[in-house]
Design an enzyme around this catalytic site. Sequence first.
Site, PDB file in Angstrom:
ATOM      1  N   ASN A 179       0.807  -1.223   0.000  1.00 32.71           N
ATOM      2  CA  ASN A 179       0.000   0.000   0.000  1.00 32.71           C
ATOM      3  C   ASN A 179       0.844   1.278   0.000  1.00 32.71           C
ATOM      4  O   ASN A 179       0.426   2.297  -0.549  1.00 32.71           O
ATOM      5  CB  ASN A 179      -0.977   0.000   1.183  1.00 32.71           C
ATOM      6  CG  ASN A 179      -0.298  -0.087   2.526  1.00 32.71           C
ATOM      7  OD1 ASN A 179       0.757  -0.717   2.663  1.00 32.71           O
ATOM      8  ND2 ASN A 179      -0.892   0.519   3.536  1.00 32.71           N
ATOM      9  N   LYS A 202      12.027  -8.245   1.754  1.00 39.33           N
ATOM     10  CA  LYS A 202      11.064  -8.932   0.889  1.00 39.33           C
ATOM     11  C   LYS A 202       9.861  -8.014   0.694  1.00 39.33           C
ATOM     12  O   LYS A 202       8.913  -8.018   1.475  1.00 39.33           O
ATOM     13  CB  LYS A 202      10.597 -10.261   1.491  1.00 39.33           C
ATOM     14  CG  LYS A 202       9.859 -11.134   0.467  1.00 39.33           C
ATOM     15  CD  LYS A 202       8.858 -12.072   1.086  1.00 39.33           C
ATOM     16  CE  LYS A 202       7.500 -11.455   1.263  1.00 39.33           C
ATOM     17  NZ  LYS A 202       6.826 -11.070  -0.001  1.00 39.33           N
ATOM     18  N   ASP A 204       6.383  -6.589  -1.135  1.00 43.23           N
ATOM     19  CA  ASP A 204       5.220  -7.277  -1.674  1.00 43.23           C
ATOM     20  C   ASP A 204       5.369  -7.481  -3.180  1.00 43.23           C
ATOM     21  O   ASP A 204       5.915  -6.627  -3.901  1.00 43.23           O
ATOM     22  CB  ASP A 204       3.953  -6.477  -1.385  1.00 43.23           C
ATOM     23  CG  ASP A 204       2.695  -7.258  -1.728  1.00 43.23           C
ATOM     24  OD1 ASP A 204       2.193  -7.979  -0.854  1.00 43.23           O
ATOM     25  OD2 ASP A 204       2.229  -7.156  -2.878  1.00 43.23           O
ATOM     26  N   GLY A 253       1.743  -5.444   7.786  1.00 44.26           N
ATOM     27  CA  GLY A 253       0.744  -6.144   7.002  1.00 44.26           C
ATOM     28  C   GLY A 253      -0.449  -6.533   7.847  1.00 44.26           C
ATOM     29  O   GLY A 253      -0.776  -5.874   8.837  1.00 44.26           O
ATOM     30  N   SER A 254      -1.085  -7.617   7.489  1.00 39.87           N
ATOM     31  CA  SER A 254      -2.327  -8.022   8.146  1.00 39.87           C
ATOM     32  C   SER A 254      -2.067  -8.643   9.510  1.00 39.87           C
ATOM     33  O   SER A 254      -0.988  -9.201   9.772  1.00 39.87           O
ATOM     34  CB  SER A 254      -3.084  -9.021   7.272  1.00 39.87           C
ATOM     35  OG  SER A 254      -2.429 -10.283   7.270  1.00 39.87           O
ATOM     36  N   GLU A 275       3.583  -4.175  12.622  1.00 39.83           N
ATOM     37  CA  GLU A 275       2.577  -3.117  12.474  1.00 39.83           C
ATOM     38  C   GLU A 275       1.460  -3.701  11.628  1.00 39.83           C
ATOM     39  O   GLU A 275       1.639  -3.978  10.444  1.00 39.83           O
ATOM     40  CB  GLU A 275       3.192  -1.880  11.821  1.00 39.83           C
ATOM     41  CG  GLU A 275       2.358  -0.619  12.033  1.00 39.83           C
ATOM     42  CD  GLU A 275       1.627  -0.173  10.785  1.00 39.83           C
ATOM     43  OE1 GLU A 275       0.540  -0.734  10.523  1.00 39.83           O
ATOM     44  OE2 GLU A 275       2.126   0.730  10.095  1.00 39.83           O
ATOM     45  N   GLU A 407     -11.847  -4.976   9.176  1.00 36.18           N
ATOM     46  CA  GLU A 407     -11.155  -3.954   8.399  1.00 36.18           C
ATOM     47  C   GLU A 407     -11.496  -4.098   6.917  1.00 36.18           C
ATOM     48  O   GLU A 407     -11.307  -5.164   6.331  1.00 36.18           O
ATOM     49  CB  GLU A 407      -9.648  -4.079   8.605  1.00 36.18           C
ATOM     50  CG  GLU A 407      -8.839  -2.976   7.939  1.00 36.18           C
ATOM     51  CD  GLU A 407      -7.348  -3.111   8.192  1.00 36.18           C
ATOM     52  OE1 GLU A 407      -6.652  -2.071   8.197  1.00 36.18           O
ATOM     53  OE2 GLU A 407      -6.878  -4.251   8.387  1.00 36.18           O
TER      54      GLU A 407
END
Length: 538
Positions: A179, A202, A204, A253-254, A275, A407
């Site tokens: 994002n 690494k 995305d 990430g998630s 985070e 979310e």
Amino acid sequence: MSEPTPASGHLVDGPFDPEHDPRASLALEPAYVDNLTRRIVSTTGARVPVESPLNGQPLARIPQSSTDDVLEASTRARRAQAAWAATSLDERAAILLRFHDLVLDRQDEIIDLIVLESGKARKHAFDEPMHVAMTARYYARTAHQHLDTERRIGVVPGLTRVEVNHVPKGVVGIISPWNYPFTMAVCDGLPALLAGNTVVAKPDAQTMLSALLGAQLLEEAGLPEGVWNVVAGPGRDIGPPLITGSDYICFTGSTATGKLIAKQCADRLIGASLELGGKNPILILRDASLEKAAEGAVRACFSNAGQLCVSTERMFVADQVYDRFVERFVARTQAMTLGASLEWGTDMGSLISQDQLDTVQAHLDDAVAKGARVLAGGRARPDLGPYFFEPTILEGVTPEMTCFGDETFGPVVALYRFHDEADAVARANAGDYGLNASIYTQDGDRGRAIARQIKCGTVNVNEAFGATFASIDAPMGGMRQSGMGRRQGSEGIHRYTETQSVATQRGIRFAPMFGMSDSGYAKMMTLNLRLLKKMGRP
């Protein structure tokens, strides 16, 4: 209030056309892409195509790394780490300052690439080189403040000298999201480098090129070979060997993926900072400046099409101002321009992928089917690009609706009235997340007092998220299911170090001396402790 026509008459028409945009070829030229992707540690020969979300057209073919490639990248990083840690702190800081200048000098190239890979509006892409430059400058200028050896109080005044060293962890693995593909791929690595670590990154798979441009600029700033290494591939395949080869993991990430990474790190007894997700609230208090709150709410909800961990998806508005605020907020949302372009002038760009579009549409359909009302937006816009979705405001969202607690990570926000501030705080704190919150009030003291009651890692008063996120000296991270650890500030660099205490003793030993008995020694030490207390010593 009546339902307005969703964003009609205000959206930029026409899909992105690379043939008529003079800069569109920048990241599409094969030589340019090859120059970036050669930095990926890859021997597989496999390449995965990626498309631009602006128009769905091919953008690049990205080399893929195997498990052995990841372990090789970790080996390269470990070989380079000792020499890098031995490099003077001032020289490491100088590289960050040169990198700062390169990022600002090359910001147009960086922004172009971000827009092409992520589909976001240019003004939101600009946030990324700005944030990276600020991070580089901050840590370079405060290097000695965070990393110099510190003197601490010794047990025996004048005879015990205690120093605390900040020793690098070694190899840091950084797993970054799509994002914010430039800043998230780079900003967490800068303090790791400054502290004397090497990095295996690494990024995305959807946004590798922006991350690789960051790696290239670090090279141009003088970073030695092997200090920053890049691997590419699905997280399920190359995540485990990355953790195996690292001494610390930084993940953004998630929440679901973060929990898996935390378990894998725990098995190796290495640290991690995570985070993760959020369901972030805004509180509009009865004394808020409604124009400022409405303007801030648009940025809070729809920056990067809502694909921002700290963006707002829940808005609690005081009864006394609800109707007047909503009128302003809806009007500003309807006036937003959407478009697929490398140029300035659009307010919101595209979602990143079909998966994100499907999630947004599913959340909206579920809410509407169960009685929610659409006040603005509510439609996909394939006429603009394959993954465009209008900024959407919902009213009447209830707990049985998916978007109430899950979310969405898209341009959808739900409005709620509140009767008193204690109720608003309780509802803002409901759920499992705790990443970011905002409070709008003309009484700063009152806003800060309420902020202390909000269970979020960052709280902004009279601002959406930029005040905390851009204040690099302040820590940023989540509470509860929104993560652990912090980026930025002293916490953001000390996470990459081991704290080592070194004590040098003179004159006496911590045992009986001169024929003193054990009981005599105990009495003497007890007397000394009482004396130190009377002297006011800590």
